[in-house]
Design a protein around this motif. Structure first.
Motif, PDB file in Angstrom:
ATOM      1  N   GLY A  16       0.785  -1.232   0.000  1.00  0.00           N
ATOM      2  CA  GLY A  16       0.000   0.000   0.000  1.00  0.00           C
ATOM      3  C   GLY A  16       0.815   1.279   0.000  1.00  0.00           C
ATOM      4  N   HIS A  17       2.120   1.165  -0.073  1.00  0.00           N
ATOM      5  CA  HIS A  17       2.964   2.359  -0.128  1.00  0.00           C
ATOM      6  C   HIS A  17       3.913   2.284  -1.319  1.00  0.00           C
ATOM      7  CE1 HIS A  17       1.716   4.027   3.706  1.00  0.00           C
ATOM      8  NE2 HIS A  17       1.700   2.785   4.166  1.00  0.00           N
ATOM      9  N   LEU A  18       4.310   3.475  -1.788  1.00  0.00           N
ATOM     10  CA  LEU A  18       5.269   3.554  -2.876  1.00  0.00           C
ATOM     11  C   LEU A  18       6.602   2.950  -2.413  1.00  0.00           C
ATOM     12  CD1 LEU A  18       4.493   4.907  -5.517  1.00  0.00           C
ATOM     13  CD2 LEU A  18       5.636   6.991  -4.720  1.00  0.00           C
ATOM     14  N   SER A  19       7.237   2.153  -3.254  1.00  0.00           N
ATOM     15  CA  SER A  19       8.529   1.576  -2.860  1.00  0.00           C
ATOM     16  C   SER A  19       9.584   2.675  -2.808  1.00  0.00           C
ATOM     17  CB  SER A  19       8.959   0.498  -3.855  1.00  0.00           C
ATOM     18  OG  SER A  19       9.449   1.091  -5.040  1.00  0.00           O
ATOM     19  N   SER A  20      10.634   2.444  -2.019  1.00  0.00           N
ATOM     20  CA  SER A  20      11.672   3.474  -1.890  1.00  0.00           C
ATOM     21  C   SER A  20      12.359   3.710  -3.232  1.00  0.00           C
ATOM     22  CB  SER A  20      12.686   3.089  -0.805  1.00  0.00           C
ATOM     23  OG  SER A  20      13.262   1.841  -1.120  1.00  0.00           O
ATOM     24  N   THR A  21      12.522   2.645  -4.030  1.00  0.00           N
ATOM     25  CA  THR A  21      13.133   2.817  -5.354  1.00  0.00           C
ATOM     26  C   THR A  21      12.286   3.753  -6.217  1.00  0.00           C
ATOM     27  OG1 THR A  21      13.980   0.573  -5.169  1.00  0.00           O
ATOM     28  CG2 THR A  21      14.062   1.565  -7.345  1.00  0.00           C
ATOM     29  N   THR A  22      10.954   3.622  -6.128  1.00  0.00           N
ATOM     30  CA  THR A  22      10.080   4.506  -6.913  1.00  0.00           C
ATOM     31  C   THR A  22      10.258   5.963  -6.491  1.00  0.00           C
ATOM     32  OG1 THR A  22       8.518   2.695  -7.179  1.00  0.00           O
ATOM     33  CG2 THR A  22       7.701   4.907  -7.651  1.00  0.00           C
ATOM     34  N   THR A  23      10.413   6.207  -5.182  1.00  0.00           N
ATOM     35  CA  THR A  23      10.617   7.597  -4.745  1.00  0.00           C
ATOM     36  C   THR A  23      11.945   8.134  -5.278  1.00  0.00           C
ATOM     37  OG1 THR A  23      11.692   7.031  -2.639  1.00  0.00           O
ATOM     38  CG2 THR A  23       9.297   7.205  -2.606  1.00  0.00           C
ATOM     39  N   GLU A  24      12.935   7.260  -5.395  1.00  0.00           N
ATOM     40  CA  GLU A  24      14.227   7.680  -5.969  1.00  0.00           C
ATOM     41  C   GLU A  24      14.061   8.035  -7.453  1.00  0.00           C
ATOM     42  OE1 GLU A  24      16.256   4.466  -2.942  1.00  0.00           O
ATOM     43  OE2 GLU A  24      16.705   4.279  -5.088  1.00  0.00           O
ATOM     44  N   LEU A  25      13.288   7.218  -8.172  1.00  0.00           N
ATOM     45  CA  LEU A  25      13.037   7.497  -9.594  1.00  0.00           C
ATOM     46  C   LEU A  25      12.305   8.823  -9.757  1.00  0.00           C
ATOM     47  CD1 LEU A  25      11.788   3.985 -10.819  1.00  0.00           C
ATOM     48  CD2 LEU A  25      14.006   5.015 -11.239  1.00  0.00           C
ATOM     49  N   LEU A  26      11.340   9.072  -8.856  1.00  0.00           N
ATOM     50  CA  LEU A  26      10.581  10.331  -8.930  1.00  0.00           C
ATOM     51  C   LEU A  26      11.496  11.522  -8.633  1.00  0.00           C
ATOM     52  CD1 LEU A  26       7.254   9.263  -7.182  1.00  0.00           C
ATOM     53  CD2 LEU A  26       7.515   9.941  -9.579  1.00  0.00           C
ATOM     54  N   GLY A  27      12.442  11.327  -7.699  1.00  0.00           N
ATOM     55  CA  GLY A  27      13.378  12.403  -7.361  1.00  0.00           C
ATOM     56  C   GLY A  27      14.167  12.856  -8.576  1.00  0.00           C
ATOM     57  N   ARG A  28      14.785  11.886  -9.277  1.00  0.00           N
ATOM     58  CA  ARG A  28      15.563  12.254 -10.449  1.00  0.00           C
ATOM     59  C   ARG A  28      14.632  12.647 -11.608  1.00  0.00           C
ATOM     60  NH1 ARG A  28      20.894  11.658 -12.032  1.00  0.00           N
ATOM     61  NH2 ARG A  28      21.149  11.863  -9.788  1.00  0.00           N
ATOM     62  N   GLY A  29      13.508  11.917 -11.710  1.00  0.00           N
ATOM     63  CA  GLY A  29      12.540  12.240 -12.761  1.00  0.00           C
ATOM     64  C   GLY A  29      12.075  13.681 -12.673  1.00  0.00           C
ATOM     65  N   ARG A  30      11.880  14.161 -11.437  1.00  0.00           N
ATOM     66  CA  ARG A  30      11.438  15.552 -11.230  1.00  0.00           C
ATOM     67  C   ARG A  30      12.454  16.537 -11.816  1.00  0.00           C
ATOM     68  NH1 ARG A  30       6.966  17.501 -11.317  1.00  0.00           N
ATOM     69  NH2 ARG A  30       8.024  18.829 -12.779  1.00  0.00           N
ATOM     70  N   SER A  31      13.737  16.328 -11.505  1.00  0.00           N
ATOM     71  CA  SER A  31      14.724  17.295 -11.987  1.00  0.00           C
ATOM     72  C   SER A  31      14.890  17.209 -13.504  1.00  0.00           C
ATOM     73  CB  SER A  31      16.059  17.136 -11.258  1.00  0.00           C
ATOM     74  OG  SER A  31      16.546  15.833 -11.417  1.00  0.00           O
TER      75      SER A  31
END
Lengths: 333, 269
Positions: A16-31
């Motif tokens: 039910g939560h975003l995986s930590s790897t996905t948050t890392e992808l979003l971090g770089r994806g954002r920039s």
């Protein structure tokens, strides 16, 4: 001609939560998205997506495509391939990012070939080429002995990213974004494989990926026993876990779940202590994100000393008990 | 199907077990250079794939065709796959096949497999030992339209189906798939057996079949570097920043104790 725009992160959900790897992808994806002045979207799929769509926005996504279906509880290749293919054909992202995770390493090549496009796997860095605006994809090659930078001459540009290679944004729950529910429409007739049984081989104690300290043994340990005695005792003092390079796993001295390296687990603890590990690039690939690396090896020429901040040259049978004993004393005092 | 037809894809690579210090990058050509005493080998994961096929052949019989793509493929290297029990060797060998990427390599291999025609199981290593991409096996399956199961540590065949133990993060799962199918193999399956003298002598007598792009109906522009979807911009070696502080002592045990003191002092622990 199709217009490709935006960055799509193909996310993963754990309970039910975003995986930590996905948050890392979003971090770089954002920039990357900011640099291109385009949108960052995130796809989440599960039997129940839970908090993941909200979290995706809090971690940087502008838009979330959310799909819930009972058949999406476990990763099954053809189901996810269908969903991903449809989403990509409908939304035409310029860049697609996945984790180099059990799902990503299985799904991304299938999707790349289905879409007749290109893919760089296991990237440790991504950036935008200022002139061509193409994605520059850096990945270790030759077992970690060199690095290659690739660009793709076809669209969409696909990459899988090594876990812990990039940083998430600071979570911001005040960020706003759009969540779009997507119907699953899965054609079950394309499912060619059937999971008959799952067998857990998880070792008791702290999970390797979560351990603040790891004591890893290599070929030079010589057998299974020290992994549960001398190495374990040191790990216990550090409230950490025991790991291994590939030879102990291949020889059956430890279960494969303890294997750290290019084809095993990727870890990044505060303290990583290698014992009788020579330091093959394939092993370093799994632990190079560690904050401090400490080597114990009898061979002063071993490559592991080139990768470590502290080292002792000597037989581990003599070094390790004295080290553990002294440490226990210091930490108690 | 009692006797399965199997295809094993094998790639000749620089020995991945060579010490890291011998790998050098020639930045002008974007290529790895290795000293001449480091001999090429069959990729380690491809060897596990070969072993998977041999174990099936041990049990049920069957035919194993080795498929390899490249240029100047060294016969003594690739023939190891025949010496351990492979039946036939097909080489996609031509200057045009050089410097392909996952796309152009999988495309050529899938085209060759279509030309071979009959197959129940295709085995590949989980990834190559040079570019470590892990795409070609899944790419071949997608191009042929057959199911693929990755990271196998055990493969058994019966009643037109394969039963595969697939490695997952916390153990393994048993997956069943109807044949024909493609399987990628990981190291837990076990090392490739040694060749016996009889096998080595039989392999020496066998001549490989060599196919050029035109033999498979392919244009030069579809294979090797011309057929790539990816472009290698730069190959380099990262500069190592770590400088190791070696902790010493009168004895190994004392050095161990000193290490604890030093780490405490440096506030690492």
């Amino acid at each position: 001609m199709t217009e490709y725009t935006g960055i799509l992160v193909y996310g993963e959900i754990i309970e039910g939560h975003l995986s930590s790897t996905t948050t890392e992808l979003l971090g770089r994806g954002r920039s990357l998205a900011d640099e291109l002045q385009e949108e960052l979207t995130c796809a989440v799929t599960s039997d129940s997506v839970g908090q993941a769509p909200k979290e995706a926005i809090a971690f940087g996504a502008d838009k979330v495509y959310s799909t819930e279906d009972p058949s999406l509880k476990e990763y099954e290749p053809s189901t996810h391939l269908q969903l991903a293919e449809k989403l990509v054909r409908d939304t035409c992202p310029r860049i697609i990012l996945m984790g180099q995770t059990p799902m990503g390493r299985d799904l991304a090549p299938r999707l790349a070939f289905r879409l007749r496009t290109g893919l760089a796997t296991d990237c440790i860095d991504l950036s935008i080429d200022p002139e061509s605006k193409l994605l520059l994809q850096t990945k270790p090659v030759y077992g970690g002995n060199a690095r290659a930078i690739f660009t793709l001459s076809v669209m969409p540009q696909m990459a899988t990213v090594r876990p812990k290679a990039m940083s998430p944004m600071k979570r911001d729950d005040s960020r706003t974004g759009e969540v779009i529910a997507i119907e699953s429409e899965i054609d079950a007739s394309t499912i060619a494989t059937r999971i008959v049984e799952k067998v857990k081989e998880e070792v008791a104690g702290i999970k390797l990926e979560d351990a603040p300290a790891i004591v890893s043994g290599g070929r030079g340990i010589g057998g299974p026993e020290p992994f549960t005695t001398t190495l374990k005792q040191l790990a216990d003092v550090l409230h950490g876990a025991v790991g291994a390079s590939r030879p102990p796993a291949d020889n059956g001295w430890v279960p494969e779940t303890l294997h750290i390296g290019l084809t095993g687990k990727i870890v990044a603890p505060d303290i990583y202590i290698t014992v009788a590990i020579s330091g093959a690039s394939q092993h370093i690939a799994g632990c190079s994100g560690s904050k401090t690396m400490i080597a114990i090896n009898k061979d002063p020429e071993a490559n592991i000393f080139r990768e470590s901040q502290f080292g002792v040259v000597g037989r581990y049978e003599e070094v390790l008990p004295a080290f553990t004993e002294k440490l226990k004393e210091l930490l108690a005092g | 199907m009692t006797q399965p037809s199997m295809i094993v894809c094998c790639k000749q690579v620089p020995d991945p077990e060579a010490p890291p210090s011998v790998f050098k990058v020639d930045t002008a050509s974007n290529k790895i250079t290795l000293p001449p005493d480091i001999k090429p080998v069959i990729g380690q994961y491809d060897e596990f794939a070969m072993e998977a096929a041999l174990r099936i052949k041990d049990k049920t019989g069957g035919k194993i065709t080795i498929l390899s793509l490249g240029n100047n493929i060294i016969r003594d290297v690739i023939k190891k796959a025949l010496a351990v029990g492979g039946d036939e060797l097909i080489l996609l060998e031509d200057a045009a096949f050089q410097e392909g990427d996952s796309w152009s390599t999988a495309f050529a291999l899938a085209t060759a497999i279509k030309k071979i025609g009959q197959y129940d199981l295709i085995f590949c290593g989980r990834q190559s030992s040079d570019w470590d991409a892990g795409q070609v096996g899944l790419g071949i399956a997608e191009l042929l339209g057959v199911p693929a199961v990755t990271l196998a540590r055990k493969v058994e065949v019966s009643d037109g189906k394969a039963r595969i133990e697939q490695v997952i993060p916390d153990g393994y799962q048993i997956v069943e798939v109807a044949l024909p199918a493609l399987v990628t193999v990981t190291s837990e399956l076990g090392n490739l057996r040694y060749a016996v003298l009889k096998g080595i002598m039989a392999a020496a007598k066998k001549q490989p079949t060599v196919w050029k792009p035109a033999d498979m109906g392919l244009e030069q522009s579809q294979v090797g570097s011309a057929g790539r979807n990816t472009k290698l911009v730069r190959l380099f070696q990262p500069v190592r920043e770590a400088k190791c502080e070696i902790i010493e002592g009168e004895s190994a045990a004392e050095a161990g104790a000193n290490l604890a003191l030093r780490l405490r002092e440096a506030k690492v622990l």
